[in-house]
Design a protein around this motif. Structure first.
Motif, mmCIF file in Angstrom:
data_model
loop_
_atom_site.group_PDB
_atom_site.id
_atom_site.type_symbol
_atom_site.label_atom_id
_atom_site.label_comp_id
_atom_site.label_asym_id
_atom_site.label_seq_id
_atom_site.Cartn_x
_atom_site.Cartn_y
_atom_site.Cartn_z
ATOM 1 N N HIS A 37 -6.788 5.437 13.596
ATOM 2 C CA HIS A 37 -6.801 5.544 12.152
ATOM 3 C C HIS A 37 -7.776 6.650 11.759
ATOM 4 C CE1 HIS A 37 -5.102 1.639 13.023
ATOM 5 N NE2 HIS A 37 -6.248 1.305 13.607
ATOM 6 N N TRP A 38 -7.570 7.231 10.574
ATOM 7 C CA TRP A 38 -8.380 8.369 10.126
ATOM 8 C C TRP A 38 -8.982 8.110 8.754
ATOM 9 C CZ3 TRP A 38 -9.430 12.669 13.057
ATOM 10 C CH2 TRP A 38 -8.626 12.906 14.177
ATOM 11 N N ILE A 51 -5.138 7.771 7.012
ATOM 12 C CA ILE A 51 -3.989 7.559 7.894
ATOM 13 C C ILE A 51 -4.240 6.292 8.701
ATOM 14 C CG2 ILE A 51 -2.687 8.452 9.874
ATOM 15 C CD1 ILE A 51 -2.266 10.353 7.676
ATOM 16 N N TYR A 52 -3.229 5.419 8.817
ATOM 17 C CA TYR A 52 -3.367 4.261 9.690
ATOM 18 C C TYR A 52 -2.264 4.272 10.746
ATOM 19 C CZ TYR A 52 0.152 2.214 6.569
ATOM 20 O OH TYR A 52 1.279 1.987 5.821
ATOM 21 N N SER A 55 -0.013 7.728 12.143
ATOM 22 C CA SER A 55 0.873 8.631 11.399
ATOM 23 C C SER A 55 1.294 8.109 10.031
ATOM 24 C CB SER A 55 2.134 8.911 12.226
ATOM 25 O OG SER A 55 2.822 7.716 12.506
ATOM 26 N N ASN A 56 0.728 6.984 9.616
ATOM 27 C CA ASN A 56 1.137 6.395 8.343
ATOM 28 C C ASN A 56 0.137 6.750 7.244
ATOM 29 O OD1 ASN A 56 3.472 4.362 9.145
ATOM 30 N ND2 ASN A 56 1.890 4.241 10.711
ATOM 31 N N LEU A 57 0.644 7.351 6.173
ATOM 32 C CA LEU A 57 -0.204 7.784 5.077
ATOM 33 C C LEU A 57 -0.648 6.572 4.249
ATOM 34 C CD1 LEU A 57 -0.847 10.780 4.531
ATOM 35 C CD2 LEU A 57 0.837 10.725 2.693
ATOM 36 N N SER A 66 -1.335 14.625 7.314
ATOM 37 C CA SER A 66 -0.430 13.975 8.252
ATOM 38 C C SER A 66 -1.169 13.710 9.555
ATOM 39 C CB SER A 66 0.816 14.825 8.509
ATOM 40 O OG SER A 66 0.456 16.052 9.111
ATOM 41 N N GLY A 67 -0.655 12.747 10.310
ATOM 42 C CA GLY A 67 -1.276 12.405 11.581
ATOM 43 C C GLY A 67 -0.236 12.287 12.676
ATOM 44 N N LEU A 76 -5.196 14.991 13.253
ATOM 45 C CA LEU A 76 -5.062 14.927 11.799
ATOM 46 C C LEU A 76 -4.834 16.348 11.321
ATOM 47 C CD1 LEU A 76 -5.417 13.449 9.015
ATOM 48 C CD2 LEU A 76 -7.840 14.081 9.173
ATOM 49 N N CYS A 91 -12.110 9.580 13.125
ATOM 50 C CA CYS A 91 -11.067 8.737 13.699
ATOM 51 C C CYS A 91 -11.683 7.396 14.092
ATOM 52 C CB CYS A 91 -10.405 9.411 14.909
ATOM 53 S SG CYS A 91 -11.531 9.968 16.220
#
Lengths: 110, 122
Positions: A37-38, A51-52, A55-57, A66-67, A76, A91
């Motif tokens: 996650h970011w 981001i979780y 790749s999920n915004l 985007s991830g 990221l 991260c």
């Protein structure tokens, strides 16, 4: 503990693409689920989820973020970089406890 | 709107105690795991402790185990962190966070408070 390694600083020009990397000391993926996650942290503010699961915004985050990645290598991407994006980016893995964060990448203007 | 508001920080001598509170609003507090994450001055983020939504289970990083106690009062929508035997290395901004947790599907922090500073010094 799983160690996450990030480059300390990334210099980028406004309007260009920024690619921030995070490398884990062991895989943080389970089957097709990437447990990375970011977060973004601006000076003097609390961190914000970007981001979780790689790749999920997160809700309310602009689509220029985007991830990607799997296993031990994650990225990221911010494209294009805007002035409001100048911040530190962290991260975090949730493959195993203790949940650990990378040391952070400070995004600076070139 | 989700809000997490921490209080209780300050300057404390080594070996003494301090209790942090986090008042939550804007969501059903009793449905969520919660956690404390800290950040030493000019350093990165470090998970400290977590608690399940019912309060029945708690989890700690090794360096605070036996010294810190996380708890919650679901009736008051408030999270706590009791910190005993404080050390200089506990000096940090402490953030209250809401946890998103689905078994096998991730454990991350989707909302953060503004943070409260704890300074351990003689």
């Amino acid at each position: 503990d799983i160690v996450l390694t990030q480059s300390p600083v990334l210099a980028v020009s406004l309007g260009q693409r920024a690619t921030i990397s995070c490398r884990a000391s062991q895989s943080v993926s389970i089957s097709s689920i990437n447990l990375m996650h970011w977060y973004q942290q601006k000076p003097g503010q609390q961190p914000k989820l970007l981001i979780y699961r790689a790749s999920n915004l997160a809700s309310g985050i602009p689509a220029r973020f985007s991830g990607s990645g799997s296993g031990t290598d994650f990225t990221l991407t911010i494209d294009p970089v805007q002035a409001d994006d100048i911040a530190a980016y962290y991260c975090q893995q949730s493959r195993e406890s203790p949940w650990t964060f990378g040391g952070g990448t400070k995004l600076e203007l070139k | 709107e989700v809000q997490l508001v921490e209080s209780g920080g300050g300057l404390v001598q080594p070996g003494r105690s301090l209790k942090l509170s986090c008042a939550a609003s804007g969501f059903t507090f009793s449905n969520y795991y919660m956690a404390w994450v800290r950040q030493a001055p000019t350093k990165g983020l470090e998970w400290v402790a977590s608690i399940t939504n019912s309060g029945g289970s708690t989890y700690y990083r090794d360096s605070v185990k036996g010294r810190f106690t996380i708890s919650r009062d679901n009736a008051k929508s408030t999270l706590y962190l009791q910190m005993d035997s404080l050390r200089s290395e506990d000096t940090a901004t402490y953030y209250c966070t809401r946890v998103v947790y689905y078994s096998g599907d991730g454990y991350y922090f989707d909302y953060w408070g503004q943070g409260v500073m704890v300074t351990v010094s003689s």
